[in-house]
Design a protein around this motif. Structure first.
Motif, short mmCIF file in Angstrom:
data_model
loop_
_atom_site.label_atom_id
_atom_site.label_comp_id
_atom_site.label_asym_id
_atom_site.label_seq_id
_atom_site.Cartn_x
_atom_site.Cartn_y
_atom_site.Cartn_z
N ASP A 125 42.60 87.95 94.83
CA ASP A 125 41.70 87.99 93.68
C ASP A 125 42.34 87.45 92.40
O ASP A 125 41.91 87.79 91.30
N GLY A 126 43.36 86.63 92.55
CA GLY A 126 44.00 86.02 91.40
C GLY A 126 44.77 86.97 90.51
O GLY A 126 45.13 86.61 89.39
N ASP A 127 45.05 88.20 91.02
CA ASP A 127 45.79 89.12 90.16
C ASP A 127 46.85 89.98 90.86
O ASP A 127 47.58 90.69 90.18
N VAL A 128 46.97 89.91 92.16
CA VAL A 128 48.02 90.64 92.88
C VAL A 128 48.72 89.68 93.84
O VAL A 128 48.07 89.07 94.68
N VAL A 129 50.03 89.55 93.67
CA VAL A 129 50.84 88.71 94.55
C VAL A 129 51.65 89.61 95.47
O VAL A 129 52.26 90.58 95.01
N VAL A 130 51.64 89.28 96.75
CA VAL A 130 52.52 89.96 97.70
C VAL A 130 53.45 88.89 98.27
O VAL A 130 53.03 88.01 99.00
N PHE A 131 54.73 88.97 97.84
CA PHE A 131 55.75 88.06 98.37
C PHE A 131 56.23 88.61 99.70
O PHE A 131 56.35 89.82 99.88
N HIS A 132 56.53 87.71 100.64
CA HIS A 132 57.07 88.10 101.94
C HIS A 132 58.51 87.62 102.03
O HIS A 132 58.80 86.47 101.74
N HIS A 133 59.38 88.54 102.45
CA HIS A 133 60.80 88.23 102.59
C HIS A 133 61.18 88.21 104.07
O HIS A 133 60.79 89.11 104.82
N PHE A 134 61.93 87.17 104.46
CA PHE A 134 62.37 87.01 105.84
C PHE A 134 63.88 86.85 105.86
O PHE A 134 64.49 86.39 104.89
N ASP A 135 64.48 87.18 107.01
CA ASP A 135 65.90 86.92 107.16
C ASP A 135 66.08 85.45 107.56
O ASP A 135 65.10 84.71 107.71
N GLY A 136 67.32 85.04 107.76
CA GLY A 136 67.61 83.65 108.08
C GLY A 136 67.05 83.17 109.40
O GLY A 136 66.91 81.97 109.63
N GLU A 137 66.69 84.09 110.28
CA GLU A 137 66.10 83.74 111.58
C GLU A 137 64.58 83.76 111.55
O GLU A 137 63.94 83.54 112.57
N GLY A 138 63.99 84.07 110.38
CA GLY A 138 62.54 84.09 110.27
C GLY A 138 61.90 85.41 110.62
O GLY A 138 60.68 85.51 110.68
N GLU A 139 62.72 86.43 110.85
CA GLU A 139 62.18 87.76 111.13
C GLU A 139 61.94 88.47 109.80
O GLU A 139 62.65 88.23 108.82
N PRO A 140 60.94 89.35 109.73
CA PRO A 140 60.72 90.08 108.48
C PRO A 140 61.97 90.86 108.07
O PRO A 140 62.60 91.50 108.90
N ALA A 141 62.33 90.76 106.80
CA ALA A 141 63.46 91.52 106.27
C ALA A 141 63.07 93.00 106.19
O ALA A 141 61.88 93.34 106.23
#
Length: 171
Positions: A119-135
């Motif tokens: 909705d143009g007002d909440v950002v959810v950043f996604h973080h991954f490890d170097g292998e592409g798995e969720p941190a």
């Protein structure tokens, strides 16, 4: 006392105007059994999780556009080939998907991580490890205008340059 943080699914269900997703990695969760099956030559029957496609269909049927842009290196990685193979299901569910060659993104200001913007007002950043798995701390929610504006502008610029899924051929 606050309850648990909203999930991605909760955020899509409560979204009213738009949901955009920018992906910038050449590989994710290579441990995914579907990716292993695809690498072993299986092509039929591999689909994006049914619950996800149902959620996208539910969201878009409410009139909320869901758009995904992927910045990819070319020639593409095996994982990107796998994603491309599965994307038809996303599109059928109502998600709009575009692809941008990384070379065409060199002069764009991009955030350091993949994100969803709701909705143009909440950002959810996604973080991954170097292998592409969720941190372990894989999500970071931001509502400050600087982060929202950076992500909104970045997505708009990428979307304008990117190729619609139906037109993006991989070799």
């Amino acid at each position: 006392m606050a309850g648990p943080a909203p999930t991605l699914e909760d955020r899509l269900r409560s979204c009213r105007r738009s949901a955009v997703h920018l992906e910038m990695r050449d590989g994710y969760m290579r441990s995914d059994p579907r990716f292993a099956a695809w690498r072993a030559g299986e092509r039929d029957g591999l689909v994006v999780a049914g619950a996800w496609l149902s959620l996208i269909a539910e969201t878009t049927s409410r009139g909320v556009p869901v758009r995904r842009a992927r910045i990819v290196s070319e020639p593409v990685s095996d994982y990107v080939r796998f994603e491309h193979h599965l994307t038809a299901g996303n599109v059928t569910a109502g998600e709009q998907v575009r692809w941008l060659a990384r070379r065409r993104a060199s002069d764009l200001a991009l955030p350091g991580n993949d994100f969803w913007l709701f909705d143009g007002d909440v950002v959810v950043f996604h973080h991954f490890d170097g292998e592409g798995e969720p941190a372990a701390d894989d999500e970071e929610v931001r509502t400050d205008q600087a982060a929202v504006r950076l992500c909104a502008d970045a997505f708009t610029r990428v979307w304008e340059r990117a190729v619609p899924h139906a037109d993006y051929a991989i070799g």
